[in-house]
Each structure stands twice: as structure tokens, then as C-alpha cells.
Design a protein around this motif. Structure first.
Motif, mmCIF file in Angstrom:
data_model
loop_
_atom_site.group_PDB
_atom_site.id
_atom_site.type_symbol
_atom_site.label_atom_id
_atom_site.label_comp_id
_atom_site.label_asym_id
_atom_site.label_seq_id
_atom_site.Cartn_x
_atom_site.Cartn_y
_atom_site.Cartn_z
ATOM 1 N N GLY A 177 -12.233 -0.502 -9.415
ATOM 2 C CA GLY A 177 -10.990 -0.171 -10.110
ATOM 3 C C GLY A 177 -9.889 0.173 -9.122
ATOM 4 O O GLY A 177 -9.742 -0.494 -8.115
ATOM 5 N N PHE A 178 -9.144 1.198 -9.367
ATOM 6 C CA PHE A 178 -7.936 1.569 -8.609
ATOM 7 C C PHE A 178 -6.806 0.580 -8.877
ATOM 8 O O PHE A 178 -6.986 -0.393 -9.601
ATOM 9 N N ARG A 179 -5.670 0.857 -8.269
ATOM 10 C CA ARG A 179 -4.529 -0.020 -8.511
ATOM 11 C C ARG A 179 -4.600 -1.247 -7.608
ATOM 12 O O ARG A 179 -4.568 -1.126 -6.384
ATOM 13 N N HIS A 180 -4.699 -2.427 -8.224
ATOM 14 C CA HIS A 180 -4.841 -3.666 -7.463
ATOM 15 C C HIS A 180 -3.531 -4.427 -7.384
ATOM 16 O O HIS A 180 -2.696 -4.359 -8.276
ATOM 17 N N TYR A 181 -3.369 -5.178 -6.334
ATOM 18 C CA TYR A 181 -2.244 -6.092 -6.239
ATOM 19 C C TYR A 181 -2.724 -7.373 -5.560
ATOM 20 O O TYR A 181 -3.325 -7.325 -4.485
ATOM 21 N N SER B 49 -13.497 -5.185 -6.925
ATOM 22 C CA SER B 49 -12.931 -5.253 -8.287
ATOM 23 C C SER B 49 -13.551 -4.166 -9.144
ATOM 24 O O SER B 49 -12.904 -3.539 -9.965
ATOM 25 N N TRP C 183 0.847 -1.199 0.000
ATOM 26 C CA TRP C 183 0.000 0.000 0.000
ATOM 27 C C TRP C 183 0.884 1.250 0.000
ATOM 28 O O TRP C 183 0.607 2.221 -0.707
ATOM 29 N N GLY D 296 1.928 2.362 -3.205
ATOM 30 C CA GLY D 296 0.943 3.011 -4.066
ATOM 31 C C GLY D 296 -0.203 2.137 -4.531
ATOM 32 O O GLY D 296 -1.028 2.581 -5.318
ATOM 33 N N TYR D 297 -0.262 0.874 -4.078
ATOM 34 C CA TYR D 297 -1.412 0.044 -4.456
ATOM 35 C C TYR D 297 -2.592 0.365 -3.557
ATOM 36 O O TYR D 297 -2.449 0.412 -2.335
ATOM 37 N N GLU D 298 -3.743 0.610 -4.191
ATOM 38 C CA GLU D 298 -4.882 1.043 -3.391
ATOM 39 C C GLU D 298 -5.754 -0.114 -2.900
ATOM 40 O O GLU D 298 -6.495 0.024 -1.939
ATOM 41 N N ASP E 269 -7.199 1.171 0.525
ATOM 42 C CA ASP E 269 -6.857 2.560 0.753
ATOM 43 C C ASP E 269 -8.131 3.345 1.078
ATOM 44 O O ASP E 269 -9.234 2.945 0.707
#
Ligand code: UDP
Ligand code: MG
Length: 317
Positions: free
Chosen positions: A180-184, A177, A104, A107-109, A155
Motif C-alpha cells: 500500500g502507501f501512496r503510489h505514483y 504493491s 517523493w 509525499g509519494y512513498e 520511502d
């Protein structure tokens, strides 16, 4: 945040473990326990935990609203810059939360846990889960990663996005899912339950599966139309065949049996189609009633302010 439903056997160990893992690593954290209408001693134990630890907040729901709703309530009451979701039975190791926090910070949300192994789970549960995700991803427009549960770190932006979704049938892993946003996807080993029994018997799993499919896809409705076209097509063929025989030959189709089978077949299809349409109508009905998603009996927190401002998830916004 930790949803708890009849977890008296594990809740104390859960809190000890979480504290042991989190306190050396994270300077400023809070643990939100949501008591989802437990009928055992869970709430008394949570009260005791809260009175000895200022970093604990307890949200007591008015009755059992179900896991997904309990998690939504927890999200509304959690105040962190990021919120981690973890089950009370510690099947998902809290140490992994720290890895999630690192991701996180990169930068992964949305950092979600992907189960590499699932020990202590029946063959039946594993197989049904696998098939469920296959069917779901085939039907739905939102890709929902396989082998994930609700174990994840969100986040603040993602939490707020989820709270803005007022729908009653909540499959959180699907919704998260969808936003959206940045997933990891972080792989980890899922352990057996610490103690106690699963709160997800077969009928609740089926319900969750149905919620997942019906709230992320209208393909079943399209399937109804396709079925209609197909049966109409077949009956046209049958009619032409019978007519041609009758008009141009000396034989004709005798056929009570055929008639009967045809009738049952079409009747069955009609019932099935009605059922599918009905499922959607039922969902429209529950949404239309606009009832609050959950009701809170009491919030125990050592911090004076109660974040009642965030009303979105309680359905009253
Ligand atoms: N849970 C809940 N409300 C319910 C059912 C379950 O808050 O109606 C909580 C439960 O206490 C646990 C988590 O949801 O912390 C996951 O439940 P469980 O471990 O029984 O599910 P499984 O891991 O077997 O799928
Ligand atoms: Mg569990």
C-alpha cells in the motif's frame, strides 16, 4: 541501490553516470552495490570504486542468490530516508531517479517507473511480459501495474515494510504493491542494455512469473476444485446416458475408445491438479525450513557502523 551480477562491462560506466547525475542534485546520498555472486571481475571493480568514493557501500553476497533477493539484501543495507532501485545496465535512466525524488518530496512513498517504450528488447520478451501481467492481474488479489520493473524509489516507511516480509519467493514489484502507501507511476523510456547480456534468460523469467502468480494468488488451487467438480459432472452425465440406454433401449454404449479417452483425460487432470497443489506444498516446504534469505560474505563501507541491526530481511528475525 544497484544489484550486480556479472556486470564487469558496465559497472564502471554505471558508477560514473550515477555520480554525474546524483552529485549535483542530491546533497547527501549513498550508492549501495550488491554483488550477487558474480563470477567475473565485477567484485574487483566494485572494490576499486569503493576505495575511491566514500559514498559507496558494497555488499558482497556469498553466492548468486538471484536478482530479487539481491535487491532485498540491498534494501536491508541501504540507510537512506528513501531508497532508489536501479539496474547496473542503465536501462533505466538515472535522470529519472531525480524526478522520482521530486515526487517523493511531494509525499509519494512509492514512486515506480512505468515503461513507455522498451527499445532493444525482443518481440518475444515484450509479448510474454504483456501476457504475464494479464494473467497475473486476472489471478491475483493484489493489482500489479503493467509495464513496471523494479526501477523505483521507496520511502523509508515502505522499505521497512518490505523488510518485514520474510518470504523467500520475492517478487518485489508485487510486494511493493501489496504494502500500500501512496503510489505514483512515473512514465519513462526504457533504453537498451548498455553492454553485456541479459541475466534473465527464459527459465528465470518463467520462474519469476510463477513466483508472482503463486505468491500472490490461491486461485490456481480453486481452479483445481473447479476442474474436479466439472469432470465429476461430466462423468455423471455420461453414466446416466449409458444407464438409460442400457435399461430402456436395446442398444448400449459400446466403447473401449470412450473408456480409454475418459481414463486418460481424468488421469491428466489429476496429474495437473497434483502438480498445482505440489507447487504450493513446495513453497510451504521452503518457507518452513526458515533458512536465511541470503548470506553476506563482506561489506565494504567507509562508514564505521554496519547496519546489522536490521535483521528482518536476512530471515533470522
Ligand atoms: N541481477 C542480479 N542477480 C541475478 C540476475 C540479475 O543481481 O541473478 C541484476 C543484474 O546485474 C542487473 C539487474 O539484476 O543489474 C537486472 O538484470 P538484467 O538487466 O539482466 O535483466 P533485464 O533488464 O534483461 O530484465
Ligand atoms: Mg537490464
Amino acid at each position: 541501490m544497484v544489484p550486480c551480477y556479472n556486470e564487469e562491462q558496465v559497472i564502471t560506466t554505471c558508477h560514473e553516470t550515477l555520480t554525474r547525475v546524483l552529485s549535483p542534485a542530491i546533497r547527501d546520498y549513498q550508492i549501495v552495490y550488491v554483488n550477487d555472486g558474480s563470477t567475473d571481475n565485477t567484485y574487483e571493480l566494485l572494490q576499486k570504486i569503493q576505495s575511491t568514493d566514500a559514498r559507496v557501500k558494497v555488499v558482497d553476497l556469498a553466492r548468486n542468490f538471484g536478482h530479487q533477493i539481491a535487491v532485498s539484501a540491498g534494501l536491508a543495507y541501504a540507510e537512506g530516508a528513501a531508497v532508489g532501485l536501479i539496474d547496473a545496465d542503465l536501462q533505466d535512466p538515472p535522470e529519472v531517479l531525480l524526478q522520482m525524488v521530486q515526487l517523493w518530496e511531494q509525499g509519494y512513498e512509492v514512486v515506480f517507473g512505468v515503461r513507455k517504450t522498451r527499445s532493444g528488447e525482443s518481440w518475444f520478451k515484450l509479448k510474454t511480459a504483456e501476457w504475464f501481467y494479464r494473467v497475473l492481474n486476472f489471478l491475483s488479489d493484489t493489482a500489479i501495474p503493467r509495464d513496471t520493473g523494479d526501477f523505483r524509489l521507496l520511502d523509508r516507511k515502505a522499505v521497512d515494510a518490505l523488510l518485514r516480509m520474510p518470504e523467500r519467493d520475492r517478487m518485489l514489484r508485487g510486494l511493493s504493491s501489496w504494502i500500500g502507501f501512496r503510489h505514483y507511476g512515473l512514465e519513462y523510456e526504457r533504453l537498451p542494455r548498455l553492454a553485456g547480456v541479459t541475466k534473465y534468460p527464459l527459465h528465470k523469467m518463467l520462474r519469476l512469473a510463477l513466483d508472482g502468480i503463486l505468491s500472490f494468488s490461491v486461485v490456481p488451487l480453486r481452479l483445481v476444485s473447479i476442474l474436479g467438480v466439472a469432470t465429476a459432472g461430466i462423468s455423471m452425465l455420461g453414466i446416466s446416458y449409458a444407464l438409460v440406454l442400457r435399461l430402456f433401449t436395446r442398444i448400449w454404449v459400446p466403447g473401449w475408445t470412450l473408456l480409454f479417452i475418459g481414463m486418460l483425460f481424468i488421469g491428466g487432470l489429476q496429474m495437473l491438479s497434483l502438480g498445482i497443489v505440489g507447487e504450493y506444498i513446495g513453497r510451504i516446504y521452503t518457507e518452513a525450513k526458515q533458512r536465511p534469505l541470503y548470506l553476506v560474505r563482506e561489506v565494504l563501507s567507509s562508514v564505521a557502523q554496519q547496519p546489522m541491526a536490521r535483521k528482518a530481511a536476512s530471515g533470522s528475525a
